[in-house]
Design a protein around this motif. Structure first.
Motif, PDB file in Angstrom:
ATOM      1  N   ILE A 159      30.575  18.855  18.360  1.00 44.53           N
ATOM      2  CA  ILE A 159      31.830  19.067  17.641  1.00 44.53           C
ATOM      3  C   ILE A 159      32.249  20.517  17.854  1.00 44.53           C
ATOM      4  CG2 ILE A 159      32.962  18.897  15.414  1.00 44.53           C
ATOM      5  CD1 ILE A 159      30.822  17.020  14.513  1.00 44.53           C
ATOM      6  N   ASN A 160      33.356  20.709  18.570  1.00 41.76           N
ATOM      7  CA  ASN A 160      33.681  22.091  18.937  1.00 41.76           C
ATOM      8  C   ASN A 160      35.047  22.590  18.496  1.00 41.76           C
ATOM      9  OD1 ASN A 160      35.165  20.620  20.626  1.00 41.76           O
ATOM     10  ND2 ASN A 160      34.177  21.267  22.523  1.00 41.76           N
ATOM     11  N   SER A 161      35.602  21.975  17.440  1.00 41.03           N
ATOM     12  CA  SER A 161      36.807  22.570  16.850  1.00 41.03           C
ATOM     13  C   SER A 161      36.882  22.146  15.392  1.00 41.03           C
ATOM     14  CB  SER A 161      38.077  22.128  17.585  1.00 41.03           C
ATOM     15  OG  SER A 161      38.478  20.850  17.132  1.00 41.03           O
ATOM     16  N   PHE A 162      37.656  22.904  14.602  1.00 42.56           N
ATOM     17  CA  PHE A 162      37.791  22.571  13.177  1.00 42.56           C
ATOM     18  C   PHE A 162      38.401  21.187  13.018  1.00 42.56           C
ATOM     19  CE2 PHE A 162      38.061  27.293  12.973  1.00 42.56           C
ATOM     20  CZ  PHE A 162      36.845  27.459  12.340  1.00 42.56           C
ATOM     21  N   LYS A 163      39.355  20.875  13.880  1.00 47.54           N
ATOM     22  CA  LYS A 163      40.019  19.588  13.801  1.00 47.54           C
ATOM     23  C   LYS A 163      39.013  18.460  14.015  1.00 47.54           C
ATOM     24  CE  LYS A 163      43.150  17.565  16.730  1.00 47.54           C
ATOM     25  NZ  LYS A 163      44.056  17.803  17.842  1.00 47.54           N
ATOM     26  N   PHE A 164      38.125  18.669  15.005  1.00 48.42           N
ATOM     27  CA  PHE A 164      37.151  17.616  15.296  1.00 48.42           C
ATOM     28  C   PHE A 164      36.098  17.507  14.199  1.00 48.42           C
ATOM     29  CE2 PHE A 164      38.073  18.458  20.057  1.00 48.42           C
ATOM     30  CZ  PHE A 164      39.269  17.768  19.939  1.00 48.42           C
ATOM     31  N   VAL A 165      35.758  18.610  13.538  1.00 45.50           N
ATOM     32  CA  VAL A 165      34.815  18.538  12.408  1.00 45.50           C
ATOM     33  C   VAL A 165      35.375  17.538  11.409  1.00 45.50           C
ATOM     34  CG1 VAL A 165      33.877  19.778  10.402  1.00 45.50           C
ATOM     35  CG2 VAL A 165      33.925  20.896  12.628  1.00 45.50           C
ATOM     36  N   HIS A 166      36.644  17.723  11.104  1.00 43.67           N
ATOM     37  CA  HIS A 166      37.318  16.870  10.135  1.00 43.67           C
ATOM     38  C   HIS A 166      37.349  15.410  10.596  1.00 43.67           C
ATOM     39  CE1 HIS A 166      40.128  17.780   6.671  1.00 43.67           C
ATOM     40  NE2 HIS A 166      39.932  16.491   6.654  1.00 43.67           N
ATOM     41  N   GLN A 167      37.857  15.233  11.825  1.00 40.29           N
ATOM     42  CA  GLN A 167      38.016  13.864  12.345  1.00 40.29           C
ATOM     43  C   GLN A 167      36.679  13.151  12.499  1.00 40.29           C
ATOM     44  OE1 GLN A 167      40.053  14.258  16.069  1.00 40.29           O
ATOM     45  NE2 GLN A 167      42.067  14.534  15.126  1.00 40.29           N
ATOM     46  N   ALA A 168      35.699  13.850  13.083  1.00 42.23           N
ATOM     47  CA  ALA A 168      34.421  13.201  13.380  1.00 42.23           C
ATOM     48  C   ALA A 168      33.719  12.769  12.098  1.00 42.23           C
ATOM     49  CB  ALA A 168      33.522  14.152  14.175  1.00 42.23           C
ATOM     50  N   ILE A 169      33.772  13.619  11.075  1.00 44.24           N
ATOM     51  CA  ILE A 169      33.077  13.280   9.826  1.00 44.24           C
ATOM     52  C   ILE A 169      33.786  12.138   9.101  1.00 44.24           C
ATOM     53  CG2 ILE A 169      32.393  14.143   7.549  1.00 44.24           C
ATOM     54  CD1 ILE A 169      31.828  16.851   8.898  1.00 44.24           C
ATOM     55  N   ASP A 170      35.102  12.213   9.014  1.00 45.85           N
ATOM     56  CA  ASP A 170      35.831  11.113   8.359  1.00 45.85           C
ATOM     57  C   ASP A 170      35.563   9.787   9.072  1.00 45.85           C
ATOM     58  OD1 ASP A 170      36.989  12.085   6.096  1.00 45.85           O
ATOM     59  OD2 ASP A 170      38.891  12.645   7.043  1.00 45.85           O
ATOM     60  N   HIS A 171      35.561   9.855  10.386  1.00 45.23           N
ATOM     61  CA  HIS A 171      35.310   8.644  11.171  1.00 45.23           C
ATOM     62  C   HIS A 171      33.912   8.115  10.887  1.00 45.23           C
ATOM     63  CE1 HIS A 171      33.969   6.445  14.762  1.00 45.23           C
ATOM     64  NE2 HIS A 171      35.232   6.061  14.862  1.00 45.23           N
ATOM     65  N   GLU A 172      32.953   9.013  10.801  1.00 47.53           N
ATOM     66  CA  GLU A 172      31.568   8.595  10.590  1.00 47.53           C
ATOM     67  C   GLU A 172      31.360   8.007   9.192  1.00 47.53           C
ATOM     68  OE1 GLU A 172      29.362   8.040  12.624  1.00 47.53           O
ATOM     69  OE2 GLU A 172      27.558   7.801  11.390  1.00 47.53           O
ATOM     70  N   ILE A 173      32.009   8.601   8.193  1.00 51.88           N
ATOM     71  CA  ILE A 173      31.891   8.057   6.831  1.00 51.88           C
ATOM     72  C   ILE A 173      32.431   6.629   6.815  1.00 51.88           C
ATOM     73  CG2 ILE A 173      32.667   8.292   4.433  1.00 51.88           C
ATOM     74  CD1 ILE A 173      32.916  11.364   5.007  1.00 51.88           C
ATOM     75  N   ALA A 174      33.600   6.452   7.418  1.00 49.94           N
ATOM     76  CA  ALA A 174      34.209   5.107   7.443  1.00 49.94           C
ATOM     77  C   ALA A 174      33.325   4.135   8.218  1.00 49.94           C
ATOM     78  CB  ALA A 174      35.594   5.195   8.073  1.00 49.94           C
ATOM     79  N   ARG A 175      32.749   4.589   9.325  1.00 47.54           N
ATOM     80  CA  ARG A 175      31.882   3.710  10.136  1.00 47.54           C
ATOM     81  C   ARG A 175      30.672   3.256   9.314  1.00 47.54           C
ATOM     82  NH1 ARG A 175      27.377   3.405  13.274  1.00 47.54           N
ATOM     83  NH2 ARG A 175      26.650   5.415  12.484  1.00 47.54           N
ATOM     84  N   GLN A 176      30.064   4.203   8.596  1.00 48.68           N
ATOM     85  CA  GLN A 176      28.866   3.850   7.825  1.00 48.68           C
ATOM     86  C   GLN A 176      29.195   2.888   6.676  1.00 48.68           C
ATOM     87  OE1 GLN A 176      26.448   7.199   6.693  1.00 48.68           O
ATOM     88  NE2 GLN A 176      26.273   7.957   8.788  1.00 48.68           N
ATOM     89  N   ILE A 177      30.358   3.101   6.051  1.00 48.65           N
ATOM     90  CA  ILE A 177      30.751   2.177   4.971  1.00 48.65           C
ATOM     91  C   ILE A 177      30.879   0.767   5.556  1.00 48.65           C
ATOM     92  CG2 ILE A 177      32.574   1.564   3.325  1.00 48.65           C
ATOM     93  CD1 ILE A 177      33.104   4.577   2.968  1.00 48.65           C
ATOM     94  N   CYS A 178      31.495   0.662   6.726  1.00 49.68           N
ATOM     95  CA  CYS A 178      31.649  -0.652   7.375  1.00 49.68           C
ATOM     96  C   CYS A 178      30.298  -1.264   7.700  1.00 49.68           C
ATOM     97  CB  CYS A 178      32.465  -0.528   8.664  1.00 49.68           C
ATOM     98  SG  CYS A 178      34.197  -0.388   8.338  1.00 49.68           S
ATOM     99  N   VAL A 179      29.408  -0.438   8.256  1.00 46.87           N
ATOM    100  CA  VAL A 179      28.085  -0.936   8.638  1.00 46.87           C
ATOM    101  C   VAL A 179      27.372  -1.514   7.417  1.00 46.87           C
ATOM    102  CG1 VAL A 179      25.764  -0.193   9.367  1.00 46.87           C
ATOM    103  CG2 VAL A 179      27.772   0.560  10.655  1.00 46.87           C
ATOM    104  N   ILE A 180      27.356  -0.737   6.332  1.00 50.44           N
ATOM    105  CA  ILE A 180      26.607  -1.170   5.145  1.00 50.44           C
ATOM    106  C   ILE A 180      27.283  -2.362   4.470  1.00 50.44           C
ATOM    107  CG2 ILE A 180      25.852  -0.468   2.833  1.00 50.44           C
ATOM    108  CD1 ILE A 180      25.231   2.264   3.969  1.00 50.44           C
ATOM    109  N   GLU A 181      28.606  -2.316   4.412  1.00 53.44           N
ATOM    110  CA  GLU A 181      29.289  -3.419   3.729  1.00 53.44           C
ATOM    111  C   GLU A 181      29.234  -4.715   4.535  1.00 53.44           C
ATOM    112  OE1 GLU A 181      33.089  -2.045   2.249  1.00 53.44           O
ATOM    113  OE2 GLU A 181      32.080  -1.148   0.503  1.00 53.44           O
ATOM    114  N   SER A 182      28.927  -4.613   5.819  1.00 53.86           N
ATOM    115  CA  SER A 182      28.803  -5.863   6.574  1.00 53.86           C
ATOM    116  C   SER A 182      27.336  -6.319   6.584  1.00 53.86           C
ATOM    117  CB  SER A 182      29.338  -5.689   7.998  1.00 53.86           C
ATOM    118  OG  SER A 182      28.504  -4.780   8.684  1.00 53.86           O
ATOM    119  N   GLY A 183      26.525  -5.711   5.704  1.00 49.88           N
ATOM    120  CA  GLY A 183      25.149  -6.195   5.519  1.00 49.88           C
ATOM    121  C   GLY A 183      24.135  -5.575   6.462  1.00 49.88           C
ATOM    122  N   GLU A 184      24.580  -4.633   7.306  1.00 54.58           N
ATOM    123  CA  GLU A 184      23.615  -3.994   8.211  1.00 54.58           C
ATOM    124  C   GLU A 184      23.145  -2.656   7.637  1.00 54.58           C
ATOM    125  OE1 GLU A 184      25.127  -3.958  12.280  1.00 54.58           O
ATOM    126  OE2 GLU A 184      26.339  -5.680  11.661  1.00 54.58           O
TER     127      GLU A 184
END
Ligand code: ADP
Ligand code: MG
Length: 487
Positions: A224-249
């Protein structure tokens, strides 16, 4: 992927984030050898037997890196270890010829401390676990089907600033990065240029049900090499993990690579555990010993930090915006403080802030110069401010003088004298002008006296015109009101 993320999770899930930030320390030569550190040099021109890990080459630690790491640690309130040491961290990668990185493991140079951030104007301290020293790897450049290794960056001194898992949103994480960059620049321990890779962030992200205390399984986002990407990458990862867990994985402990172009992260590899790195103390390097005297001399040379400066300036009556701008860089703060010192009175604090933020910075931008290169020195600007403060000239006249001061070495008072720009405050002189105008404009006088108060503005304008803008508005207003109201 559809999970909605609002400020670090959603109603059900809370995000937990810990950052590992690599800061390239501003040493002239590499951590363990004499090769120069330089950005953009031709590939593999900055190497030597130690960087290339040739048999028999031995590392010698460049102590400037230790001094810079301690300076950063002390500024962030860390405890400095009087005894610390280097360890070998083993992993194979083509850009690391030795097959191990020299890092610190169980005895880092700094422990504890915090990075301050502002949350809606209020200071919040983000706890640190540690700061340790290590050397950088080189770089693999992928060109079509081939990978080319450039070892110019290999061996450069880094310190890794590791936060506790206490950040709660992508925004906080980005604020933390911004604050850390500002501090390393203030201290001069790093240029902190993210585009040049001088500040690089790995973000560890997990989620847990709100109200839960135990930590969930994390993934680690690299690259992660910019402030913008810090923001985007983390938000994306939080959403991904919520999906993973809510789909039972389940979320798996892994390292993921942020692909900024695609706006997604991809699994890169399973995460290594400390055991995989086979850490052990580096036998080629003696432990680092620092005395209390050394620690105290570094501590006593620390500058005021940006958020402290911001609070001090607000205490002088400056707006939050002006205070933030004037404390944004060390050179800006120095300029402001010097101007105020030359102005000779803290009651000019707001005036100085207004003139620097609203006028001088605009002029410097036009000249494409930074505040540190301003052709107008703080002492001369203070001279201009004093003339405004004691009513010798109006703000409007001063605006006309400012560009002249940037183009010459002249003092404000010399320009005012030469061009006869001083404000007319003498009631007698202005009375004559007012009398003449009233005599010339009987209709307007009648109109005013008949109730048209707006005509006052007309008369003020006329007096200004007659005096080349030099009449002091307050005196003019008083005179006009008195004379027009007299009959
Ligand atoms: P490494 O990633 O090098 O193996 P650590 O175990 O020390 O090292 O963790 C590094 C970072 O991960 C720290 O910033 C820490 O706060 C963060 N972290 C650890 N566990 C979690 C978790 N469950 N969720 C989010 N961040 C975490
Ligand atoms: Mg990590």
């Amino acid at each position: 992927m559809s999970a909605k993320v609002v400020a670090g999770g959603n109603e059900k899930w809370e995000a937990v984030i810990g950052l590992e930030v690599h800061v390239q320390l501003a040493t002239n030569s590499k951590a363990f050898s004499g090769s120069a550190v330089q950005y953009g040099a031709s590939p593999n021109s900055l190497t030597d037997p130690t960087v290339l890990a040739l048999p028999g080459a031995l590392p010698v630690f460049n102590e400037e890196g230790l001094r810079l790491a301690m300076r950063l640690g002390l500024a962030l309130g860390c405890t400095i270890a009087k005894h610390s040491r280097f360890a070998r961290k083993h992993y194979f990668y083509p850009d690391q010829p030795a097959g191990y990185q020299i890092s610190q493991y169980d005895e880092p140079i700094c422990e504890g401390g915090f990075v301050p951030i502002l949350e809606e104007g209020v200071r919040k301290n983000i706890a640190l676990t540690r700061i340790h020293l290590e050397n950088d790897a080189g770089k693999n450049n992928h060109v079509g089907p081939r990978s080319l290794v450039d070892l110019n960056r290999a061996g450069v001194t880094l310190c890794e600033v590791v936060s506790e898992p206490v950040l709660r949103s992508a925004r906080e994480a980005a604020d933390y990065m911004r604050s850390l960059r500002q501090i390393v620049r203030y201290l001069g321990v790093s240029e902190g240029d993210m585009e040049k890779g001088q500040l690089r962030c790995d973000a560890n992200v997990s989620i847990r049900p709100r109200g839960e205390d135990t930590l969930g399984t994390r993934s680690e986002l690299k690259n992660i090499n910019s402030f913008k990407f810090v923001h985007q990458a983390i938000d994306h990862e939080i959403a991904r993990q919520i999906c993973v867990i809510e789909s039972g994985e389940r979320v798996v402990l892994e390292t993921r690579l942020w692909d900024a172009d695609a706006g997604i992260s991809r699994s890169m590899r399973g995460k290594e555990e400390a055991l995989d790195y086979r850490y052990f103390p580096d036998p080629d390097l003696p432990p680092l010993e620092v005395s209390d005297e050394t620690i105290e001399s570094i501590r006593s040379a620390l500058p005021e930090l940006p958020l402290d400066a911001r609070e001090r300036l607000m205490g002088l009556g400056l707006s939050a915006d002006d205070a933030a701008q004037l404390s944004s860089e060390c050179s800006m703060l120095e300029y402001y403080d010097a101007t105020l010192a030359h102005a000779g009175d803290v009651k000019h604090a707001k005036l100085a802030a207004n003139w620097i933020c609203a006028e001088l910075l605009g002029e410097l931008k036009r000249l494409e110069k930074g505040i540190g290169e301003s052709p107008l020195e703080p002492a001369r600007l203070a001279g201009l401010l004093r003339l405004i403060a004691d009513d010798t000239i109006s703000g409007k006249i001063a605006k006309g003088i400012l560009p002249k001061m940037l183009e010459s070495q002249e003092e404000a008072r010399d320009i005012v004298e030469r061009e006869g720009l001083g404000q007319i405050t003498d009631t007698g002189a202005l009375e004559a002008v007012v009398d003449e105008l009233l005599a010339k404009n009987p209709k307007q006088v009648q109109g005013y006296r008949g109730g048209n108060q707006k005509l006052l503005g007309f008369f003020v304008g006329q007096v200004m015109k007659a005096t080349g803008g030099k009449a002091k508005p307050q005196v003019v207003n008083e005179l006009l009101r008195a004379k027009l109201g007299a009959e």
